[in-house]
Design an enzyme around this catalytic site. Structure first.
Site, PDB file in Angstrom:
ATOM      1  N   GLU A 104      -3.608 -45.509 -77.868  1.00 43.56           N
ATOM      2  CA  GLU A 104      -3.420 -44.898 -76.851  1.00 43.56           C
ATOM      3  C   GLU A 104      -2.052 -44.456 -76.466  1.00 43.56           C
ATOM      4  OE1 GLU A 104      -6.352 -44.183 -75.384  1.00 43.56           O
ATOM      5  OE2 GLU A 104      -7.546 -45.759 -75.923  1.00 43.56           O
ATOM      6  N   LYS A 124       1.320 -58.749 -76.229  1.00 47.27           N
ATOM      7  CA  LYS A 124       2.719 -58.758 -76.039  1.00 47.27           C
ATOM      8  C   LYS A 124       3.069 -57.502 -74.792  1.00 47.27           C
ATOM      9  CE  LYS A 124       6.128 -56.124 -77.159  1.00 47.27           C
ATOM     10  NZ  LYS A 124       6.985 -56.136 -75.658  1.00 47.27           N
TER      11      LYS A 124
END
Ligand code: NDP
Length: 499
Positions: free
Chosen positions: A272, A197
């Protein structure tokens, strides 16, 4: 498309393929099919704030279909029977197609994300091609080990490396294409399947990439791209009971939510996240290298760089001249139309992001920091900002501690190595850091003591497919890129055979 965006395109010109893509209805990519969604959402062009495209706003059912397709492709589909060399070849074909369409991809990304086009070509797209090729090479090199064992009896023991399964990948808007490739190249190389996404502001380059996946012959369901809102379908995706791994890049705040969803299903997880990366500039530093580093990090991509060197600690003996040199270069940056090859800095991604940055500039002034350059609102229709430098800051200030995610650099003088090390580590983040010195002993002494996932010496924000990237502390868990990333998409099975 709004006429202001059309005028921008007319002024600079774009490839025929860019025009064809932007004029066609936008579709998601599910099970190898281009699928329209029941609802749509608008994507704005950041330098005008005008409509660029209407894109699908995926529903829970779309996510369901995408996960089902990825599951089938992994468990039973053609992909599950492919040999490693076939995966290698398809990733190379994809890399070749990205290279052939480099200009088109850079134009789409530039219009969608407000990126200066030359930087986008050289860093975002070229870096993605390198990573696709690098990971393609790994497809044929995943192996286990034989393990001599000491228990009684005769045994042959070995380890098998197996792909984890279906990966849910979520990416932010600051490097839409590049971050997506970071998320999908390694899992595809080792045999996983992926549902990705993109951020709601910047889905276009991935929707275009879907066309290249079809052209490259990627089997149905191996990569699925759903475009929609994070809070709804992003959440549906990361908390889906039949995925096996969540790979997320974005803010620490959302990363915590996503991490909780992954752990609810005991899924693998890579995060991250944000950063507030320090640059430590010693008295023997090459000041030009420091100036160059600010250009390639905090003032690159309008400061929307997770690892951007945003905290600058300068030895008092060269403080004033370093500040002056950075301010001189920053004030002369070419800020303007993103399709113009001369442009060095484009606008912020959105009105909201611009406001956040302007609010932080206000906070910095109220906190007593000295504004050396920039800091004004340039006005205009888009989300423009100025390269900004604050000097004489204090480590406790919010502009020093918090991620601003804009072209705002904050500077603090220091006197000793011990002092600057403590200042650099005094932050919740640990994504990256840099040291500027000609004294290699000093650099080697400091590197292990700096709390961050990457340390650069005499440079900042250098990245390569063969080096791992990821943070410590609140900057995340796990690594992208390098051989290290592969492990995050592999299970290790222990096998025992009694002889
Ligand atoms: P966000 O965390 O707001 O969003 C990142 C992605 O998560 C978007 O696709 C977003 O969708 C989606 N999302 C939002 N809420 C949820 C949810 N509840 N469940 C699942 N997905 C969700 O980050 P930004 O897009 O604002 O990106 C900027 C941040 O990314 C910065 O903090 C930056 O430091 C970090 N970053 C880190 C990098 C690294 O490697 N460490 C690299 C690049 C950026 P939607 O767009 O629809 O909201």
């Amino acid at each position: 498309m709004d006429k202001k965006v059309a005028a921008l395109i007319d002024k600079y010109g774009v490839t025929e393929r860019t025009l064809t893509f932007l004029r066609a209805p936008m579709r998601q990519y599910i099970n190898g099919q281009f699928v329209v969604a029941a609802e749509s959402m608008q994507v704005l062009e950041p330098s005008t704030g005008a409509l660029l495209a209407e894109v699908p706003s995926a529903s829970t059912e779309d996510v369901e279909a995408a996960v089902k397709a990825a599951r089938y492709a992994f468990d039973e589909g053609e992909w599950s029977r492919w040999k490693p060399a076939q995966r290698e070849r398809v990733l190379h074909r994809l890399a070749d197609l990205v290279e052939e369409n480099l200009q088109t991809l850079a134009e789409i990304e530039s219009l969608d994300a407000g990126k200066a086009i030359e930087g986008c070509k050289a860093v975002d797209i070229a870096g993605s091609i390198d990573l696709l090729r690098y990971m393609a090479g790994w497809a044929t090199k995943i192996d286990g080990a034989t393990r001599p064992v000491s228990v009684e009896g005769e045994h042959f023991a070995y380890t098998l490396k197996e792909p984890v399964g279906v990966v849910a990948a979520i990416v932010p808007w600051n490097w839409p294409f590049n971050m997506a490739i970071w998320k999908l190249a390694a899992p595809l190389a080792v045999g996983c399947t992926v549902v990705l996404k993109p951020a709601q502001q910047t889905p276009l380059s991935m929707l275009f990439f879907a066309e290249l996946c079809a052209e490259a012959g990627l089997p149905p369901g191996v990569l699925n791209i759903v475009s929609g809102r994070g809070r709804t379908i992003g959440n549906d995706l990361v908390s889906h009971p039949t995925i096996n791994k969540v790979s997320f890049t974005g803010s620490t705040e959302v990363g915590i939510t996503v991490g909780k969803a992954a752990i609810e299903n005991i899924n693998h997880l890579t995060l991250e996240l944000g950063g507030k990366s320090p640059m430590l500039v010693f008295e023997d530093a090459d000041i030009q290298k420091v100036v160059d580093a600010t250009q390639q990090s905090i003032y690159f991509n309008t400061g929307q760089v997770c690892s951007g060197g945003s905290r600058l600690y300068i030895h008092r003996s060269i403080y004033d001249q370093t500040i002056a040199a950075i301010a001189e270069r920053a004030s002369n940056m070419v800020v303007g139309d993103t399709l113009n090859p001369e442009t060095e800095m484009g606008p912020a991604i959105s009105a909201g992001q611009k406001q956040t940055v302007m609010d932080y500039i206000g906070i910095g002034l109220a906190e007593g920091a000295r504004l050396v350059c920039g800091g004004k609102d340039p006005g205009g229709e888009g989300y423009w900002l100025q390269p900004t430098l604050f000097a004489d800051c204090d480590n406790s200030m919010r502009i020093v501690q918090e991620e601003i995610f804009g072209p705002v650099l904050v500077a603090i003088p220091f006197d000793t190595e011990e002092e600057v090390l403590a200042l650099a580590n005094d932050n919740i983040y640990g994504l990256a850091a840099s040291i500027f010195t000609r004294d290699l002993s000093r650099a080697l002494r400091l590197i292990p003591k700096i709390e961050s996932g990457t340390v650069w010496v005499n440079t900042h924000d250098m990245i390569d497919a063969n080096t791992p990237f990821g943070g410590v502390k609140q900057s995340g868990i796990g690594k992208d890129m390098g051989p290290e990333q592969l492990e995050y998409f592999l299970e290790t099975k222990a096998v025992w055979i009694a002889l």
